[in-house]
Design an enzyme around this catalytic site. Sequence first.
Site, PDB file in Angstrom:
ATOM      1  CE  LYS A 133       4.559  -7.151  11.579  1.00 13.62           C
ATOM      2  NZ  LYS A 133       3.478  -6.773  10.627  1.00 13.62           N
ATOM      3  CE1 TYR A 144       2.093  -2.098  12.975  1.00 15.23           C
ATOM      4  CE2 TYR A 144       1.139  -3.538  14.637  1.00 15.23           C
ATOM      5  CZ  TYR A 144       2.030  -3.325  13.601  1.00 15.23           C
ATOM      6  OH  TYR A 144       2.863  -4.332  13.187  1.00 15.23           O
ATOM      7  CD  GLU A 162       7.883   2.157  14.456  1.00 10.62           C
ATOM      8  OE1 GLU A 162       8.890   1.548  14.061  1.00 10.62           O
ATOM      9  OE2 GLU A 162       6.863   2.319  13.761  1.00 10.62           O
ATOM     10  CG  HIS A 181       7.013  -3.055  12.507  1.00 16.58           C
ATOM     11  ND1 HIS A 181       6.104  -2.350  11.766  1.00 16.58           N
ATOM     12  CD2 HIS A 181       7.748  -2.136  13.187  1.00 16.58           C
ATOM     13  CE1 HIS A 181       6.277  -1.051  11.999  1.00 16.58           C
ATOM     14  NE2 HIS A 181       7.267  -0.894  12.868  1.00 16.58           N
ATOM     15  CG  ASN A 226       4.024  -8.559   7.448  1.00 17.70           C
ATOM     16  OD1 ASN A 226       4.060  -8.641   8.671  1.00 17.70           O
ATOM     17  ND2 ASN A 226       3.842  -7.420   6.829  1.00 17.70           N
TER      18      ASN A 226
HETATM   19  P1  CMP Z   1       3.916  -3.559   9.417  1.00 16.35           P
HETATM   20  O1  CMP Z   1       5.186  -3.234   8.734  1.00 16.35           O
HETATM   21  O2  CMP Z   1       3.972  -4.140  10.778  1.00 16.35           O
HETATM   22  O3  CMP Z   1       3.042  -2.209   9.489  1.00 16.35           O
HETATM   23  C1  CMP Z   1       1.652  -2.198   9.415  1.00 16.35           C
HETATM   24  C2  CMP Z   1       1.098  -3.551   9.162  1.00 16.35           C
HETATM   25  O4  CMP Z   1      -0.242  -3.556   8.751  1.00 16.35           O
HETATM   26  C3  CMP Z   1       1.850  -4.218   8.057  1.00 16.35           C
HETATM   27  O5  CMP Z   1       3.118  -4.573   8.502  1.00 16.35           O
HETATM   28  C4  CMP Z   1       0.914  -5.380   7.718  1.00 16.35           C
HETATM   29  O6  CMP Z   1       1.149  -6.503   8.559  1.00 16.35           O
HETATM   30  C5  CMP Z   1      -0.444  -4.785   8.073  1.00 16.35           C
HETATM   31  N1  CMP Z   1      -1.254  -4.482   6.887  1.00 16.35           N
HETATM   32  C6  CMP Z   1      -0.989  -3.552   5.951  1.00 16.35           C
HETATM   33  N2  CMP Z   1      -1.965  -3.547   5.028  1.00 16.35           N
HETATM   34  C7  CMP Z   1      -2.853  -4.488   5.413  1.00 16.35           C
HETATM   35  C8  CMP Z   1      -4.076  -4.969   4.868  1.00 16.35           C
HETATM   36  N3  CMP Z   1      -4.586  -4.447   3.746  1.00 16.35           N
HETATM   37  N4  CMP Z   1      -4.723  -5.951   5.534  1.00 16.35           N
HETATM   38  C9  CMP Z   1      -4.217  -6.472   6.681  1.00 16.35           C
HETATM   39  N5  CMP Z   1      -3.051  -6.046   7.242  1.00 16.35           N
HETATM   40  C10 CMP Z   1      -2.381  -5.078   6.598  1.00 16.35           C
END
Ligand code: CMP
Length: 143
Positions: free
Chosen positions: A9, A49, A126, A115, A112
Amino acid sequence: MERTFLMVKPDGVQRNLIGEVVSRFERKGFTLVGSKMLAVSKGLAETHYGEHKEKPFFGELVSFITSGPVFAMVWEGENVIAEARKMMGKTNPQEAAPGTIRGDFGVQMSMNVIHGSDSPDSAKREIELFFNESELVSYEKTI
Ligand code: CMP
């Protein structure tokens, strides 16, 4: 052989973590079959998403993933979808175990680092969303 979609990311790209992430999957023995840097458009982000469309954090999710370039990858290997999820650690970096990518480098929920597809269906969806078949290779390791 199973394939998964992984994406460093914008936070991971800007913190120079592409090499670290690629290295972990290489050392584990998985095979990189496609990769590219790209700027994710709003439309691509909303499709990618789509399952989170009704969630309160959807806007934040789309705005973060479009905020800078990402490094998209397709990895191949036995049970790679589940194994990659283990190596990534829990979604919330504050809950992710040390030794996992998010546990070692993640900052908070949206930042984070990585993904990864969560199922065979999402991996297929995807991969097709981000890559043309001609951008992926298939090969046997001979050395
Ligand atoms: P990812 O694996 O990219 O898939 C969905 C993303 O949503 C996840 O990683 C997080 O970065 C984001 N995400 C999930 N829960 C929350 C939350 N409660 N608040 C903000 N972002 C979230």
